[in-house]
Motif scaffolding. Structure first.
Motif, PDB file in Angstrom:
ATOM      1  N   ARG A 139      -2.410   5.629   1.222  1.00  0.00           N
ATOM      2  CA  ARG A 139      -2.236   4.179   1.028  1.00  0.00           C
ATOM      3  C   ARG A 139      -2.793   3.812  -0.336  1.00  0.00           C
ATOM      4  O   ARG A 139      -3.904   4.229  -0.683  1.00  0.00           O
ATOM      5  CB  ARG A 139      -2.973   3.378   2.110  1.00  0.00           C
ATOM      6  N   GLU A 175      -4.774   1.733  -2.010  1.00  0.00           N
ATOM      7  CA  GLU A 175      -5.806   0.730  -1.720  1.00  0.00           C
ATOM      8  C   GLU A 175      -6.849   0.744  -2.817  1.00  0.00           C
ATOM      9  O   GLU A 175      -6.917   1.672  -3.613  1.00  0.00           O
ATOM     10  CB  GLU A 175      -6.510   1.066  -0.398  1.00  0.00           C
ATOM     11  N   GLU A 184       0.782  -1.236   0.000  1.00  0.00           N
ATOM     12  CA  GLU A 184       0.000   0.000   0.000  1.00  0.00           C
ATOM     13  C   GLU A 184       0.817   1.292   0.000  1.00  0.00           C
ATOM     14  O   GLU A 184       0.253   2.366  -0.103  1.00  0.00           O
ATOM     15  CB  GLU A 184      -0.950   0.005   1.209  1.00  0.00           C
ATOM     16  N   ARG A 229     -13.006   4.013   2.193  1.00  0.00           N
ATOM     17  CA  ARG A 229     -11.629   3.587   1.965  1.00  0.00           C
ATOM     18  C   ARG A 229     -11.065   4.378   0.786  1.00  0.00           C
ATOM     19  O   ARG A 229     -11.570   4.289  -0.322  1.00  0.00           O
ATOM     20  CB  ARG A 229     -11.582   2.081   1.694  1.00  0.00           C
TER      21      ARG A 229
HETATM   22 MG    MG Z   1      -5.781  -1.387   5.822  1.00  0.00          MG
END
Ligand code: MG
Ligand code: ATP
Length: 411
Positions: free
Chosen positions: A112, A114, A65, A120
């Motif tokens: 990150r 992701e 990430e 998220r």
């Molecule tokens: Mg995580």
């Protein structure tokens, strides 16, 4: 170039979203200050080594990430994926390891790589606290109590449960790791690719897998309880007593492990059912080994981080911005006289706005449209006699007020 969009996984914070965000951070700032925590601001990028070694070679963050790149000087740089490593680096860099305890709060962007989904993102924001120095469970209880206070003050505590676990001390973890290795090896045929990779290096991380098939196997895995040393059990029991004294309800969950490798003893998450799969709003634990990893002396520490976006989503309503007061000059000469009045209102802490053009009718229409609570109407005759017409836009009533009393009248 046409139609440029924000980069995948990033988002603009505008209007209501920004107000929610701001409210979360300001509330946390106020609460942590009552616990004696001071805010630190560490850089958004660091030498890659600050994260690569310390977060653990097997953590998702490090293996998949991190936003890392070589800068023009050839240094490997990483956009910070979390806040704790930078705070510990700063503790050591600034020679503060002999000035303990340090009680640190931070808030800011994290990065990150992701798969973006609700709750998220690739650039997201965390606020967090770190209590560096004390090894006593009282420290763990206090940072958890402070997190709980923040959730209560935000009015989201009702929907949130504290899930608590212990990862024991080094000796407990070693024994537990061996037991997990045996268990997961028996089931390795059914494990996901990711979990197979973790099997040798850190089988505890499999407990945290979000893979559906893994979760069935995890459900039957041994828990750490029987492997705890006497000292680790005592620590955990004491923490639970203290949480009760602080009035923080909790539920034990032996599956809680932290995503990063540097944790021992306390591990916890505040979880809500209201955000689907992204239900963890605040997560933390004890990380007694990290400061030493960073080149400092062995230094106990405990802390947590919360996802600001996730907290903001839980708020019932966005706090409203205060209704403005509109300053409405009639004609050019009046505009000149209006500027000092406008500035005096602002200096008095009142949200005051003046349109950039328009006749009386247009300006009053605009004032109503922006939700103004009052209009200060300035005509030349009034200015000559030192008054303004203050119109209450909620009731429609209007009265002449001496110019030097306007601010008091509006407050
Ligand atoms: Mg995580
Ligand atoms: P997850 O299991 O959801 O991936 P994590 O273990 O990676 O979480 P931490 O590193 O403990 O999460 O981060 C603490 C908190 O930060 C999380 O509980 C969550 O609220 C928030 N957070 C983590 N990653 C993201 C992200 N990509 N977008 C938004 N919030 C995030």
């Amino acid at each position: 170039m046409t139609n440029l969009q924000p980069a995948r996984g990033t988002h603009d914070l505008i209007g209501e979203e920004q107000r929610r965000f701001h409210y979360v951070v300001e509330t946390a700032r106020r609460v942590v200050a009552t616990y004696g925590f001071d805010e630190w601001m560490t850089p958004i990028f660091e030498d890659t080594r600050v994260f690569a070694r310390t977060l653990g070679e097997t953590s998702d963050v490090v293996t998949k990430e991190m936003y890392s790149f070589n800068d023009r000087g050839g240094e490997s740089i990483t956009l910070r994926p979390e806040g704790t490593a930078g705070v510990c680096r700063a503790l050591v860099s600034n020679g503060l390891t002999q000035s303990l305890p340090q009680k640190v709060f931070y808030a800011g962007p994290m990065f990150r790589y992701e798969r973006p989904q609700k709750g998220r993102y690739r650039q997201f924001h965390q606020l967090g606290m770190e209590l560096i120095g004390p090894a006593e469970p009282l420290a763990d209880a206090e940072v958890i109590a402070c997190g709980w206070d923040i959730l209560k003050t935000l009015n989201v505590a009702n929907d949130t449960v504290l899930e608590l676990n212990t990862l024991g001390d080094r000796e407990s973890r070693q024994a537990y790791r061996d037991a997990l290795l045996v268990y997961f090896t028996e089931h390795q045929g059914a494990l996901s690719q990711d979990s197979l990779a973790r099997l040798d290096r850190n089988p505890m991380r499999i407990l945290d897998s979000k893979d559906e098939a893994d979760r069935h196997i995890v459900a039957g895995a041994p828990t750490i309880g029987p492997y705890l040393t006497e000292a680790a059990s005592t620590f955990y029991a004491k923490l639970q007593d203290l949480l009760t004294m602080f009035g923080v309800p909790f539920r034990e969950n032996p599956r809680i492990v932290r995503g990063l490798d540097y944790y021992g003893h306390t591990a916890f998450e505040f979880v809500t059912a209201r955000l689907g799969a992204q239900g963890t709003v605040m997560a933390g634990g004890r990380y007694d080994g990290l400061v030493a990893e960073m080149g400092g002396p062995p230094t106990p520490a405990v802390g947590w981080a919360a996802g600001i976006e996730r907290l903001a989503m839980l708020l019932d309503a966005a706090p409203a911005s205060p209704a403005p007061v509109a300053v409405v000059p009639i004609g050019e000469a009046a505009e000149a006289a209006a500027i000092p009045i406008l500035q005096a209102l602002r200096a008095g802490g009142i949200r005051a706005e003046m349109a950039y053009r328009g006749n009386l009718k247009r300006r009053l229409e605009r004032a109503n449209r922006t939700g103004a609570r009052a209009a200060i109407i300035l005509g030349n005759d009034d200015i000559a006699s030192g008054v303004a017409q203050v119109k209450n836009l909620l009731t429609g009533t209007q009265e002449a007020v001496p110019i030097n009393q306007i601010a008091d009248r509006l407050r």
